[in-house]
Design a protein around this motif. Structure first.
Motif, mmCIF file in Angstrom:
data_model
loop_
_atom_site.group_PDB
_atom_site.id
_atom_site.type_symbol
_atom_site.label_atom_id
_atom_site.label_comp_id
_atom_site.label_asym_id
_atom_site.label_seq_id
_atom_site.Cartn_x
_atom_site.Cartn_y
_atom_site.Cartn_z
ATOM 1 N N GLY A 152 6.545 -0.332 39.605
ATOM 2 C CA GLY A 152 5.596 0.747 39.854
ATOM 3 C C GLY A 152 6.201 1.959 40.558
ATOM 4 N N CYS A 153 5.367 2.972 40.723
ATOM 5 C CA CYS A 153 5.851 4.224 41.316
ATOM 6 C C CYS A 153 4.669 5.025 41.851
ATOM 7 C CB CYS A 153 6.578 5.016 40.232
ATOM 8 S SG CYS A 153 7.250 6.561 40.821
ATOM 9 N N ASN A 154 4.894 5.710 42.974
ATOM 10 C CA ASN A 154 3.820 6.538 43.557
ATOM 11 C C ASN A 154 4.109 8.020 43.425
ATOM 12 O OD1 ASN A 154 2.696 4.201 44.438
ATOM 13 N ND2 ASN A 154 3.259 4.434 46.582
ATOM 14 N N ARG A 155 5.050 8.398 42.578
ATOM 15 C CA ARG A 155 5.525 9.774 42.595
ATOM 16 C C ARG A 155 4.717 10.761 41.741
ATOM 17 N NH1 ARG A 155 10.075 11.199 45.902
ATOM 18 N NH2 ARG A 155 10.090 9.375 47.217
ATOM 19 N N PHE A 156 4.161 10.293 40.684
ATOM 20 C CA PHE A 156 3.351 11.148 39.799
ATOM 21 C C PHE A 156 4.083 12.387 39.284
ATOM 22 C CE2 PHE A 156 0.273 8.653 42.163
ATOM 23 C CZ PHE A 156 -0.520 8.181 41.133
ATOM 24 N N CYS A 157 5.213 12.203 38.684
ATOM 25 C CA CYS A 157 5.834 13.313 37.965
ATOM 26 C C CYS A 157 4.869 13.661 36.834
ATOM 27 C CB CYS A 157 7.196 12.895 37.416
ATOM 28 S SG CYS A 157 8.329 12.447 38.737
ATOM 29 N N THR A 158 4.758 14.938 36.514
ATOM 30 C CA THR A 158 3.627 15.337 35.665
ATOM 31 C C THR A 158 3.744 14.868 34.206
ATOM 32 O OG1 THR A 158 4.699 17.473 35.344
ATOM 33 C CG2 THR A 158 2.987 17.353 37.037
ATOM 34 N N TYR A 159 4.937 14.449 33.800
ATOM 35 C CA TYR A 159 5.109 14.017 32.403
ATOM 36 C C TYR A 159 5.007 12.505 32.267
ATOM 37 C CZ TYR A 159 9.680 13.174 34.442
ATOM 38 O OH TYR A 159 10.685 12.755 35.276
ATOM 39 N N CYS A 160 4.864 11.798 33.377
ATOM 40 C CA CYS A 160 5.114 10.353 33.354
ATOM 41 C C CYS A 160 3.834 9.524 33.492
ATOM 42 C CB CYS A 160 6.082 10.009 34.482
ATOM 43 S SG CYS A 160 6.565 8.288 34.496
ATOM 44 N N ILE A 161 3.714 8.543 32.640
ATOM 45 C CA ILE A 161 2.516 7.688 32.630
ATOM 46 C C ILE A 161 2.722 6.446 33.515
ATOM 47 C CG2 ILE A 161 3.215 6.343 30.581
ATOM 48 C CD1 ILE A 161 -0.322 7.650 30.965
ATOM 49 N N ILE A 162 3.935 6.270 34.004
ATOM 50 C CA ILE A 162 4.268 5.012 34.683
ATOM 51 C C ILE A 162 3.339 4.653 35.850
ATOM 52 C CG2 ILE A 162 6.042 4.049 36.250
ATOM 53 C CD1 ILE A 162 8.007 4.481 33.985
ATOM 54 N N PRO A 163 3.010 5.590 36.742
ATOM 55 C CA PRO A 163 2.126 5.182 37.843
ATOM 56 C C PRO A 163 0.800 4.613 37.336
ATOM 57 C CG PRO A 163 3.117 7.300 38.320
ATOM 58 C CD PRO A 163 3.459 6.982 36.887
ATOM 59 N N TYR A 164 0.347 5.084 36.173
ATOM 60 C CA TYR A 164 -0.916 4.571 35.619
ATOM 61 C C TYR A 164 -0.670 3.261 34.862
ATOM 62 C CZ TYR A 164 -1.494 9.571 36.315
ATOM 63 O OH TYR A 164 -1.469 10.825 36.856
ATOM 64 N N GLY A 196 14.623 -1.541 38.949
ATOM 65 C CA GLY A 196 13.186 -1.377 39.140
ATOM 66 C C GLY A 196 12.791 -0.050 38.536
ATOM 67 N N ILE A 197 11.566 0.333 38.772
ATOM 68 C CA ILE A 197 11.089 1.597 38.201
ATOM 69 C C ILE A 197 11.480 2.758 39.116
ATOM 70 C CG2 ILE A 197 9.000 2.904 37.623
ATOM 71 C CD1 ILE A 197 9.514 0.743 35.593
ATOM 72 N N HIS A 198 11.334 2.570 40.403
ATOM 73 C CA HIS A 198 11.702 3.632 41.348
ATOM 74 C C HIS A 198 12.347 2.988 42.566
ATOM 75 C CE1 HIS A 198 11.137 7.102 44.090
ATOM 76 N NE2 HIS A 198 11.431 7.741 42.982
ATOM 77 N N ILE A 233 18.457 6.092 39.788
ATOM 78 C CA ILE A 233 17.931 6.370 41.131
ATOM 79 C C ILE A 233 17.755 7.871 41.342
ATOM 80 C CG2 ILE A 233 20.223 6.370 42.269
ATOM 81 C CD1 ILE A 233 18.607 4.667 44.501
ATOM 82 N N GLU A 234 16.758 8.205 42.149
ATOM 83 C CA GLU A 234 16.482 9.613 42.414
ATOM 84 C C GLU A 234 17.540 10.197 43.339
ATOM 85 O OE1 GLU A 234 11.984 10.597 42.667
ATOM 86 O OE2 GLU A 234 13.030 11.297 44.453
ATOM 87 N N PRO A 235 17.999 11.405 43.075
ATOM 88 C CA PRO A 235 19.097 11.972 43.869
ATOM 89 C C PRO A 235 18.807 12.014 45.365
ATOM 90 C CG PRO A 235 18.104 13.641 42.423
ATOM 91 C CD PRO A 235 17.570 12.311 41.997
ATOM 92 N N ASN A 272 6.888 18.312 38.914
ATOM 93 C CA ASN A 272 6.611 17.673 40.206
ATOM 94 C C ASN A 272 7.753 16.760 40.655
ATOM 95 O OD1 ASN A 272 5.124 17.195 42.532
ATOM 96 N ND2 ASN A 272 4.142 15.363 41.691
ATOM 97 N N ARG A 273 8.971 17.170 40.328
ATOM 98 C CA ARG A 273 10.133 16.468 40.873
ATOM 99 C C ARG A 273 10.330 17.022 42.280
ATOM 100 N NH1 ARG A 273 11.575 12.032 38.383
ATOM 101 N NH2 ARG A 273 13.791 12.312 38.817
ATOM 102 N N ARG A 274 10.777 16.191 43.200
ATOM 103 C CA ARG A 274 10.758 16.662 44.588
ATOM 104 C C ARG A 274 12.136 17.046 45.107
ATOM 105 N NH1 ARG A 274 6.333 12.399 46.887
ATOM 106 N NH2 ARG A 274 5.053 12.403 45.010
#
Ligand code: SF4
Length: 431
Positions: A152-164, A196-198, A233-235, A272-274
């Motif tokens: 799972g993931c809590n990031r909600f990048c705007t293109y990504c369905i994964i959190p849902y 993992g996913i994130h 992994i996220e930078p 919405n990448r941080r």
């Protein structure tokens, strides 16, 4: 009884399927190819693009054509996000969501016995941070073992369905992770891949807060494990004061897949990448300075809504400057249910094709330069299975190396001199 699996989507889905296959085998099932006639077909679906949904539906019909009497179980992200749609597909007997896989054998056997449709999909998955421990790791050959440590993931990048589709961040208990790694080491595995996913957020959901770095620190003390790899992994994981601790780790392999997605700050913001392109560049520079031989690969999405010619050029120039080992290019695909689906200025397929080809050509050139830089050097390679005197293995920085040898070298770490290169691997000789 025979069971056949079809797995779509990401590496994490592949691990989940391996775990489910083990569960079926323990129950006495024999695993057969998806193209053969089976008593049970399991389709572990993906919903990351609309194409994923389409393919999932095609496999469901294919299973039914192979054996109309078979029990068909549809599990994973597509069933999670579109439960109602899956329920309406003729011939689907079992529908399980992304975190309802651990009782699959029970549900399948029950559906067969009672001849009724069973649906187990946890609703509101995004609020659910319970890690579903399927308890089995995936193995690649007899040398490397994969461990899913997070979902799972809590990031909600705007293109990504994964959190849902896969729900909120959920981490496997660190003690369990460490115990499994100890067991793997006792079984003779020397390399583990944490995925993992994130994974950058590993442990942040646990009551007693953990960090991926804490886990990596603890693995340092496990005898027998010589290499640890981490999945994409996220930078920003390498910021926040972690770099100095990271470079002290002796087992962490100097190969990182850092997801960039775009080299344009404006595009990154809409995604919405941080982080900014500048943040990414700083991380790459620091890694190169502190970890000799580090190899950095990345993902880029081209044709994100509103990506102008100028923004694309920024990404292209950015990658040109960074000289990464490899860039995986994805053409943006509109995914219903995500914010980017609604964004204006969607980019045409034709432009996406052109941009993706440009990045791929650039990436191939850079990759060749990187591989050529190893000619004449020597690398420590862990060899995997070989056939007919031909063996392949990987260096710590994940370069694939081919050698010829009549010895049994599987599972051995051998110093290898690089004498040539092919399209996607290096040719080695023993020193
Ligand atoms: S970080 Fe973004 S792209 Fe990655 S899984 Fe989470 S929402 Fe999706």
């Amino acid at each position: 009884m025979k069971v056949a699996f079809q797995t779509l989507g990401c590496r994490v889905n592949v691990y989940d399927s391996e775990a489910m296959i083990e569960m079926f085998k323990k129950d006495g099932y024999e695993l057969v190819d998806f193209n053969e006639s089976a008593d049970v077909y399991v389709i572990n679906t993906c919903t990351v693009t609309n194409m994923g949904d389409k393919k999932s539906r095609q496999y469901i019909s294919r299973a039914k054509r192979k054996n109309p009497q078979a029990t068909v179980a549809v599990v994973g992200c597509y069933s999670q996000v579109s439960k109602e749609d899956v329920m309406e597909i003729p011939g689907v007997d079992v529908i399980l969501g992304s975190r309802n896989k651990s009782d699959i054998v029970y549900h399948v056997n029950q559906a067969r016995a009672e001849k009724r449709q069973i649906v187990e999909v946890t609703d509101k998955l995004i609020l659910n941070s319970k890690f579903e421990d399927l308890g089995v790791t995936g193995y690649e050959g007899k040398t490397r073992a994969f461990l899913k440590i997070q979902d799972g993931c809590n990031r909600f990048c705007t293109y990504c369905i994964i959190p849902y589709a896969r729900g909120g961040l959920s981490s496997k208990n660190p003690e369990k992770v460490l115990d499994e790694i100890r067991k793997l080491s006792e079984e003779g595995y020397t390399e583990v891949i944490l995925s993992g996913i994130h994974i950058a957020s590993y442990g942040h959901d646990l009551q007693e807060k953990w960090d991926l770095l804490d886990l990596l620190d603890q693995i340092e003390d496990i005898d027998g494990i010589r290499r640890v790899r981490i999945g994409s992994i996220e930078p920003m994981f390498f910021k926040e004061g972690r770099m100095d601790r990271i470079v002290k780790l002796t087992k962490l392999c100097p190969h990182f897949h850092l997801s960039l997605q775009s080299g344009s700050d404006r595009t990154l913001q809409r995604m919405n990448r941080r982080y900014t392109a500048g943040d990414f560049e700083e991380v790459v520079a620091e890694l190169r300075q502190k970890m000799p031989d580090v190899s950095i690969t990345t993902d880029v999405i081209v044709g994100f809504p509103g990506e102008s010619e100028e923004e694309f050029q920024e990404t292209f120039d950015f990658l040109g400057r960074l000289n990464l080992t490899k860039v995986h290019t994805f053409k943006y695909s509109q995914r219903k249910g995500t914010p980017a689906y609604q964004m204006k200025d969607q980019v045409s397929g034709e432009i996406k094709d052109i941009r993706s080809k440009q990045i791929m050509t650039q990436s191939n050139e850079k990759e060749t330069v990187f591989l050529e830089s190893y000619l004449g050097k020597s690398l420590m390679v862990l060899y995997e299975e070989g056939k007919g005197g031909i063996h392949f293995g990987y260096s710590a920085n994940y370069l694939k190396i081919r050698v010829e040898s009549n010895e049994d070298i599987q599972g051995k770490y051998l110093e290898t001199k690089i004498v040539g290169l092919n399209e996607d691997y290096l040719i080695g000789e023993f020193i």
